[in-house]
Design a protein around this motif. Sequence first.
Motif, PDB file in Angstrom:
ATOM      1  N   PRO A 133       0.804  -1.238   0.000  1.00  0.00           N
ATOM      2  CA  PRO A 133       0.000   0.000   0.000  1.00  0.00           C
ATOM      3  C   PRO A 133       0.831   1.279   0.000  1.00  0.00           C
ATOM      4  O   PRO A 133       0.306   2.346  -0.356  1.00  0.00           O
ATOM      5  N   TYR A 134       2.078   1.202   0.401  1.00  0.00           N
ATOM      6  CA  TYR A 134       2.925   2.395   0.482  1.00  0.00           C
ATOM      7  C   TYR A 134       3.735   2.635  -0.799  1.00  0.00           C
ATOM      8  O   TYR A 134       4.399   3.671  -0.910  1.00  0.00           O
ATOM      9  N   LEU A 135       3.688   1.695  -1.738  1.00  0.00           N
ATOM     10  CA  LEU A 135       4.579   1.772  -2.890  1.00  0.00           C
ATOM     11  C   LEU A 135       3.948   2.546  -4.043  1.00  0.00           C
ATOM     12  O   LEU A 135       2.728   2.483  -4.262  1.00  0.00           O
ATOM     13  N   PRO A 136       4.792   3.266  -4.818  1.00  0.00           N
ATOM     14  CA  PRO A 136       4.312   3.827  -6.072  1.00  0.00           C
ATOM     15  C   PRO A 136       3.823   2.714  -7.010  1.00  0.00           C
ATOM     16  O   PRO A 136       4.212   1.543  -6.853  1.00  0.00           O
ATOM     17  N   VAL A 137       3.006   3.069  -7.970  1.00  0.00           N
ATOM     18  CA  VAL A 137       2.392   2.079  -8.857  1.00  0.00           C
ATOM     19  C   VAL A 137       3.454   1.223  -9.555  1.00  0.00           C
ATOM     20  O   VAL A 137       3.320  -0.014  -9.626  1.00  0.00           O
ATOM     21  N   ASP A 138       4.521   1.838 -10.055  1.00  0.00           N
ATOM     22  CA  ASP A 138       5.546   1.083 -10.773  1.00  0.00           C
ATOM     23  C   ASP A 138       6.256   0.091  -9.852  1.00  0.00           C
ATOM     24  O   ASP A 138       6.543  -1.041 -10.258  1.00  0.00           O
ATOM     25  N   ASP A 139       6.550   0.521  -8.645  1.00  0.00           N
ATOM     26  CA  ASP A 139       7.221  -0.374  -7.703  1.00  0.00           C
ATOM     27  C   ASP A 139       6.315  -1.531  -7.297  1.00  0.00           C
ATOM     28  O   ASP A 139       6.773  -2.676  -7.153  1.00  0.00           O
ATOM     29  N   ALA A 140       5.033  -1.238  -7.084  1.00  0.00           N
ATOM     30  CA  ALA A 140       4.090  -2.305  -6.733  1.00  0.00           C
ATOM     31  C   ALA A 140       3.983  -3.323  -7.861  1.00  0.00           C
ATOM     32  O   ALA A 140       3.918  -4.540  -7.612  1.00  0.00           O
ATOM     33  N   ALA A 141       3.982  -2.852  -9.094  1.00  0.00           N
ATOM     34  CA  ALA A 141       3.907  -3.762 -10.236  1.00  0.00           C
ATOM     35  C   ALA A 141       5.158  -4.620 -10.328  1.00  0.00           C
ATOM     36  O   ALA A 141       5.088  -5.829 -10.614  1.00  0.00           O
ATOM     37  N   LEU A 142       6.323  -4.005 -10.098  1.00  0.00           N
ATOM     38  CA  LEU A 142       7.578  -4.764 -10.120  1.00  0.00           C
ATOM     39  C   LEU A 142       7.583  -5.818  -9.027  1.00  0.00           C
ATOM     40  O   LEU A 142       7.971  -6.977  -9.251  1.00  0.00           O
ATOM     41  N   LEU A 143       7.142  -5.448  -7.838  1.00  0.00           N
ATOM     42  CA  LEU A 143       7.100  -6.379  -6.721  1.00  0.00           C
ATOM     43  C   LEU A 143       6.183  -7.560  -7.022  1.00  0.00           C
ATOM     44  O   LEU A 143       6.561  -8.728  -6.821  1.00  0.00           O
ATOM     45  N   ASP A 144       4.996  -7.290  -7.522  1.00  0.00           N
ATOM     46  CA  ASP A 144       4.049  -8.367  -7.806  1.00  0.00           C
ATOM     47  C   ASP A 144       4.575  -9.294  -8.901  1.00  0.00           C
ATOM     48  O   ASP A 144       4.428 -10.519  -8.811  1.00  0.00           O
ATOM     49  N   ALA A 145       5.192  -8.714  -9.910  1.00  0.00           N
ATOM     50  CA  ALA A 145       5.728  -9.530 -10.993  1.00  0.00           C
ATOM     51  C   ALA A 145       6.845 -10.435 -10.497  1.00  0.00           C
ATOM     52  O   ALA A 145       6.925 -11.618 -10.877  1.00  0.00           O
ATOM     53  N   GLU A 146       7.704  -9.908  -9.634  1.00  0.00           N
ATOM     54  CA  GLU A 146       8.813 -10.718  -9.129  1.00  0.00           C
ATOM     55  C   GLU A 146       8.311 -11.817  -8.196  1.00  0.00           C
ATOM     56  O   GLU A 146       8.818 -12.948  -8.246  1.00  0.00           O
ATOM     57  N   LEU A 147       7.341 -11.513  -7.368  1.00  0.00           N
ATOM     58  CA  LEU A 147       6.780 -12.540  -6.500  1.00  0.00           C
ATOM     59  C   LEU A 147       6.150 -13.668  -7.311  1.00  0.00           C
ATOM     60  O   LEU A 147       6.313 -14.849  -6.986  1.00  0.00           O
ATOM     61  N   ARG A 148       5.436 -13.316  -8.388  1.00  0.00           N
ATOM     62  CA  ARG A 148       4.859 -14.353  -9.248  1.00  0.00           C
ATOM     63  C   ARG A 148       5.948 -15.204  -9.870  1.00  0.00           C
ATOM     64  O   ARG A 148       5.841 -16.437  -9.944  1.00  0.00           O
ATOM     65  N   PHE A 149       7.018 -14.555 -10.314  1.00  0.00           N
ATOM     66  CA  PHE A 149       8.120 -15.303 -10.920  1.00  0.00           C
ATOM     67  C   PHE A 149       8.754 -16.251  -9.908  1.00  0.00           C
ATOM     68  O   PHE A 149       9.004 -17.425 -10.206  1.00  0.00           O
ATOM     69  N   GLN A 150       9.026 -15.753  -8.698  1.00  0.00           N
ATOM     70  CA  GLN A 150       9.660 -16.587  -7.680  1.00  0.00           C
ATOM     71  C   GLN A 150       8.762 -17.769  -7.296  1.00  0.00           C
ATOM     72  O   GLN A 150       9.245 -18.892  -7.117  1.00  0.00           O
ATOM     73  N   GLU A 151       7.462 -17.534  -7.190  1.00  0.00           N
ATOM     74  CA  GLU A 151       6.539 -18.624  -6.859  1.00  0.00           C
ATOM     75  C   GLU A 151       6.528 -19.698  -7.938  1.00  0.00           C
ATOM     76  O   GLU A 151       6.367 -20.883  -7.642  1.00  0.00           O
ATOM     77  N   SER A 152       6.730 -19.300  -9.181  1.00  0.00           N
ATOM     78  CA  SER A 152       6.712 -20.269 -10.280  1.00  0.00           C
ATOM     79  C   SER A 152       7.953 -21.148 -10.299  1.00  0.00           C
ATOM     80  O   SER A 152       7.974 -22.172 -10.994  1.00  0.00           O
ATOM     81  N   THR A 153       8.985 -20.767  -9.544  1.00  0.00           N
ATOM     82  CA  THR A 153      10.243 -21.526  -9.546  1.00  0.00           C
ATOM     83  C   THR A 153      10.500 -22.237  -8.222  1.00  0.00           C
ATOM     84  O   THR A 153      11.547 -22.868  -8.057  1.00  0.00           O
ATOM     85  N   ASP A 154       9.560 -22.159  -7.276  1.00  0.00           N
ATOM     86  CA  ASP A 154       9.783 -22.725  -5.942  1.00  0.00           C
ATOM     87  C   ASP A 154      10.149 -24.200  -5.977  1.00  0.00           C
ATOM     88  O   ASP A 154      10.989 -24.671  -5.202  1.00  0.00           O
ATOM     89  N   ASP A 155       9.535 -24.967  -6.865  1.00  0.00           N
ATOM     90  CA  ASP A 155       9.791 -26.407  -6.899  1.00  0.00           C
ATOM     91  C   ASP A 155      11.245 -26.727  -7.227  1.00  0.00           C
ATOM     92  O   ASP A 155      11.780 -27.754  -6.796  1.00  0.00           O
ATOM     93  N   ASN A 156      11.896 -25.860  -7.989  1.00  0.00           N
ATOM     94  CA  ASN A 156      13.294 -26.103  -8.375  1.00  0.00           C
ATOM     95  C   ASN A 156      14.240 -25.981  -7.179  1.00  0.00           C
ATOM     96  O   ASN A 156      15.341 -26.527  -7.203  1.00  0.00           O
ATOM     97  N   PHE A 157      13.829 -25.267  -6.130  1.00  0.00           N
ATOM     98  CA  PHE A 157      14.696 -25.069  -4.971  1.00  0.00           C
ATOM     99  C   PHE A 157      14.866 -26.349  -4.150  1.00  0.00           C
ATOM    100  O   PHE A 157      15.821 -26.478  -3.393  1.00  0.00           O
ATOM    101  N   SER A 158      13.931 -27.285  -4.289  1.00  0.00           N
ATOM    102  CA  SER A 158      13.962 -28.488  -3.455  1.00  0.00           C
ATOM    103  C   SER A 158      15.155 -29.384  -3.757  1.00  0.00           C
ATOM    104  O   SER A 158      15.502 -30.250  -2.946  1.00  0.00           O
ATOM    105  N   ARG A 159      15.798 -29.202  -4.897  1.00  0.00           N
ATOM    106  CA  ARG A 159      16.932 -30.054  -5.278  1.00  0.00           C
ATOM    107  C   ARG A 159      18.282 -29.456  -4.873  1.00  0.00           C
ATOM    108  O   ARG A 159      19.327 -30.031  -5.158  1.00  0.00           O
ATOM    109  N   LEU A 160      18.259 -28.322  -4.210  1.00  0.00           N
ATOM    110  CA  LEU A 160      19.502 -27.621  -3.897  1.00  0.00           C
ATOM    111  C   LEU A 160      20.073 -28.074  -2.553  1.00  0.00           C
ATOM    112  O   LEU A 160      19.325 -28.375  -1.618  1.00  0.00           O
ATOM    113  N   PRO A 161      21.406 -28.084  -2.417  1.00  0.00           N
ATOM    114  CA  PRO A 161      22.021 -28.347  -1.106  1.00  0.00           C
ATOM    115  C   PRO A 161      21.602 -27.276  -0.099  1.00  0.00           C
ATOM    116  O   PRO A 161      21.542 -26.085  -0.433  1.00  0.00           O
ATOM    117  N   THR A 162      21.302 -27.699   1.111  1.00  0.00           N
ATOM    118  CA  THR A 162      20.876 -26.767   2.153  1.00  0.00           C
ATOM    119  C   THR A 162      21.763 -26.895   3.379  1.00  0.00           C
ATOM    120  O   THR A 162      22.525 -27.857   3.526  1.00  0.00           O
TER     121      THR A 162
END
Length: 317
Positions: free
Chosen positions: A156-185
């Motif tokens: 709610p505090y972000l300018p429109v462009d920043d909010a759009a960037l944030l939402d786009a990146e979160l969607r991208f990261q969520e789409s790749t979550d399954d790939n993280f399960s194969r990584l050394p932890t």
Amino acid sequence: MSVFTLPTEETLARWLNHYSIGRLIGFEGIADGVQNSNFFVTTTLGRYVLTLFEDIARAELPYYLHLMAHLARHGLPVPAPIANRDNEYLGTLAGKPAVLVSRLPGASEAHPDGGHCTRIGTMLASLHLAGRSYGRRQPNPRGTGWRAQAATLLRPYLPVDDAALLDAELRFQESTDDNFSRLPTGAIHGDLFRDNVLWTEDGFIGGVIDFYFAGHDALLFDVAVTVNDWCSMPDGAIDPARAHALLTAYHSSHPFIDPERIIWPTMLRAAALRFWLSRLADRTLPRTGELVLVKNPDEYRNILCLRASGIVPPLPD
């Protein structure tokens, strides 16, 4: 590190009576960092660093303190927690959980070169290798769950462009979550920035400090956090020479595997997102204190955009 809670000299002197480190000579606040209240403390027997924890739950603190003690026992230059006369690391001062640790030599390096990055790559690999035998486990406090919660709070505090960037990146990261399960932890530092490494005058690492964002996560996330800071040029782009030095040194001690190579560009973005969000939170929802450092979130907004462009150095084979 900053100062949000300032104890009186009398209160601190009385608290130090629970330790076998001599009498208080003096103390001063440390302005660097953003999370807790920190002080240099000098006694008749030595020099120490005192931390008062502002936002971390007391139940979570043993993970960090015992991790530092574990790494110190393995010979790494990290602050060793000092036990009080009851053989406890964690105490209470000015109403806050508090810990005293050894003060390490050196000063931070704001303008690292390839030689610094080679040593940092080796140090990070050594930290990850030593962490294999650490028995406690606690999730990364700035992991995917925190990033989603922070985004909801800040949107709610972000300018429109920043909010759009944030939402786009979160969607991208969520789409790749399954790939993280194969990584050394394992146990990660989580915040290995230039201001959290101390260098001696002869060019060696005197100390790796501030483990209070440590946790159990993909080791590659730690590498990405480190590269984004140590290897970025003023415009935010990655310096290929410094990145090659850091990644090659890490790989020689802790070899990368194919799943890490595949997910590497995505992990650099995840690491950039984490620090963009935390800096936005510090600026948007500030806390009051005696000495408070708020870092510019725009630096990591820019780094996130550059990493999303896909122009990143590959991991070594």
